[in-house]
Write an enzyme that holds these catalytic residues in place. Structure first.
Site, short mmCIF file in Angstrom:
data_model
loop_
_atom_site.label_atom_id
_atom_site.label_comp_id
_atom_site.label_asym_id
_atom_site.label_seq_id
_atom_site.Cartn_x
_atom_site.Cartn_y
_atom_site.Cartn_z
N HIS A 77 0.80 -1.24 0.00
CA HIS A 77 0.00 0.00 0.00
C HIS A 77 0.82 1.28 0.00
O HIS A 77 0.61 2.18 0.80
CB HIS A 77 -0.96 -0.01 1.19
CG HIS A 77 -2.24 -0.74 0.91
ND1 HIS A 77 -3.05 -0.44 -0.16
CD2 HIS A 77 -2.85 -1.77 1.55
CE1 HIS A 77 -4.10 -1.26 -0.17
NE2 HIS A 77 -3.99 -2.08 0.86
N ASP A 107 -2.10 2.48 -3.57
CA ASP A 107 -3.20 3.12 -2.83
C ASP A 107 -2.89 3.25 -1.34
O ASP A 107 -2.07 2.51 -0.80
CB ASP A 107 -4.53 2.36 -3.01
CG ASP A 107 -5.23 2.71 -4.31
OD1 ASP A 107 -6.13 1.95 -4.72
OD2 ASP A 107 -4.87 3.73 -4.95
N ARG A 235 -17.62 -5.61 3.46
CA ARG A 235 -17.17 -4.55 2.55
C ARG A 235 -18.23 -4.20 1.51
O ARG A 235 -18.03 -3.29 0.74
CB ARG A 235 -15.90 -4.99 1.81
CG ARG A 235 -14.77 -5.46 2.69
CD ARG A 235 -13.73 -6.15 1.85
NE ARG A 235 -12.66 -6.76 2.60
CZ ARG A 235 -11.49 -6.16 2.85
NH1 ARG A 235 -11.29 -4.94 2.44
NH2 ARG A 235 -10.53 -6.80 3.51
O1 LIG Z 1 -7.66 0.18 1.34
C1 LIG Z 1 -7.68 -0.82 2.06
O2 LIG Z 1 -7.44 -0.81 3.24
C2 LIG Z 1 -8.08 -2.06 1.43
N1 LIG Z 1 -7.26 -3.08 1.19
N2 LIG Z 1 -7.97 -4.01 0.58
N3 LIG Z 1 -9.25 -3.60 0.42
C3 LIG Z 1 -9.34 -2.37 0.95
C4 LIG Z 1 -10.56 -1.58 0.94
C5 LIG Z 1 -11.67 -2.07 0.27
C6 LIG Z 1 -12.84 -1.33 0.23
C7 LIG Z 1 -12.92 -0.11 0.85
C8 LIG Z 1 -11.81 0.38 1.52
C9 LIG Z 1 -10.64 -0.35 1.57
MN LIG Z 2 -5.20 -3.79 1.18
#
Ligand SMILES: O=C(O)c1nn[nH]c1-c1ccccc1
Ligand SMILES: [Mn+2]
Ligand SMILES: [Mn+2]
Ligand SMILES: [Mn+2]
Length: 333
Positions: A77, A107, A235
């Protein structure tokens, strides 16, 4: 590309038609000092890696030969300085030290282009002993909101984001290690009958984005739960799978365990489902806020899983998602 010139003032190593360790070493130092790569080289790297990964099977299969150690890493990340700490602790990718990054390279953290370009440079240099699985953050919808699109545009340009996006769609979705461990970013399926052959046969090139249903979406999005059976996703995308689901999948497919990432764990890793579902997460002090450790898994020719933990290191004062486009702006674009 050939006609493109390296911008004036670029003071880094030159890149020819092939990736070199020298270029990577120079790149690592440049990124530590907040410098960028010449756009020409960024295009070259992404185009070369897209070609390499496009031709890989949807499920890459790898054995760990004598004298080799394979390290499985989880989400990074955009936390470039923590990835440097992982390599300092555990050793850099080499002929004898193979790596698999299990998705969510970008991200959230604000050094996502640095991580993506470094992992891609290693993939170009060592295509057969450096592996990349796609995560749910290697997708357009997440990159628009969680920072990677904005970071590409801020540091490079929109065309480079679109090239990264095309390369993400080409990435393998899973890696099978020693016919024992299936490594994928999210997890298992809403259908008990899914086999490794179904994953092998999945044409990932027919669908650039995972969408709201299907095998690709589930491989990138699902999460384990401690309760037996299946449950709704927290989610809003995918579902949750219990210990009995993992047991049946491993039995039906001759596996010892499923190794996945996708969720932060306070210890950096967690062994669930009677040892058959392992989460590994490699972004310590996630988003500069969660007090979690990072972890990675070392696997030798004996196929024993060795868990190692590491802690976050200081980084330049740039906050997470510093380049994320405001949701209003991106919705207007
Ligand atoms: O950004 C993150 O923490 C993440 N890592 N895997 N999936 C997510 C995620 C998925 C949906 C909404 C926010 C974060
Ligand atoms: Mn992640
Ligand atoms: Mn070690
Ligand atoms: Mn994820």
């Amino acid at each position: 590309l050939d006609s493109m010139v390296v911008e004036d003032g670029y003071d880094g190593a030159k890149l020819g038609s092939e990736m070199t360790q020298e270029f990577i070493d120079d790149m690592i130092e440049r990124f530590k000092n907040g410098k960028l790569l010449a756009k020409k080289y960024v295009y070259q790297i992404i185009i070369a890696v897209k070609k390499i990964v496009y031709d890989e099977p949807t499920m890459v299969e790898v054995e760990v030969p004598e004298g080799v150690e394979m390290t499985v890493c989880g989400d990074t990340h955009g936390q470039y300085f923590d990835l440097m700490e992982l390599f300092r602790r555990n050793g850099v990718p080499s002929d004898k030290h193979w790596y698999l990054f299990n998705g969510d390279f970008v991200d959230r953290g604000s050094w996502s282009t640095e991580i993506a370009l470094l992992l891609y440079a290693y993939k170009w240099l060592r295509p057969n002993n450096f592996f990349l699985n796609r995560g749910n953050h290697e997708t357009d919808d997440m990159n628009k909101v969680y920072g990677f699109e904005g970071e590409c545009k801020a540091k490079y340009n929109d065309r480079i984001f679109r090239l990264f996006s095309e390369s993400f769609s080409a990435l393998a979705l899973a890696t099978l290690i020693g016919s024992k461990y299936l490594v994928l970013h999210g997890g298992l399926f809403s259908d008990d009958k899914v086999t490794l052959d179904d994953i092998r046969k999945l044409n990932r090139h027919s669908q650039r984005q995972p969408g709201q249903s299907g095998l690709m979406m589930e491989m990138l999005w699902t999460d384990p739960q401690d309760e037996p059976g299946r449950g709704p996703s927290k989610r809003g995308v995918g579902m949750q799978f219990g210990p009995d689901v993992t047991k049946r999948f491993c039995e039906n497919n001759g596996l010892e365990a499923v190794i996945r990432s996708h969720e932060v764990r306070m210890d950096g890793y967690e062994v669930q489902h009677d040892g058959k579902c392992i989460t590994v997460f490699s972004a310590p002090r996630y988003c500069d806020s969660t007090e979690n450790r990072g972890a990675y898994i070392n696997i030798g020719p004996d196929y024993k899983l060795r868990y190692e933990q590491f802690d976050a290191v200081p980084h330049p004062n740039i906050r997470p998602m510093a380049y994320a486009q405001s949701s209003l702006m991106s919705s207007l674009m």
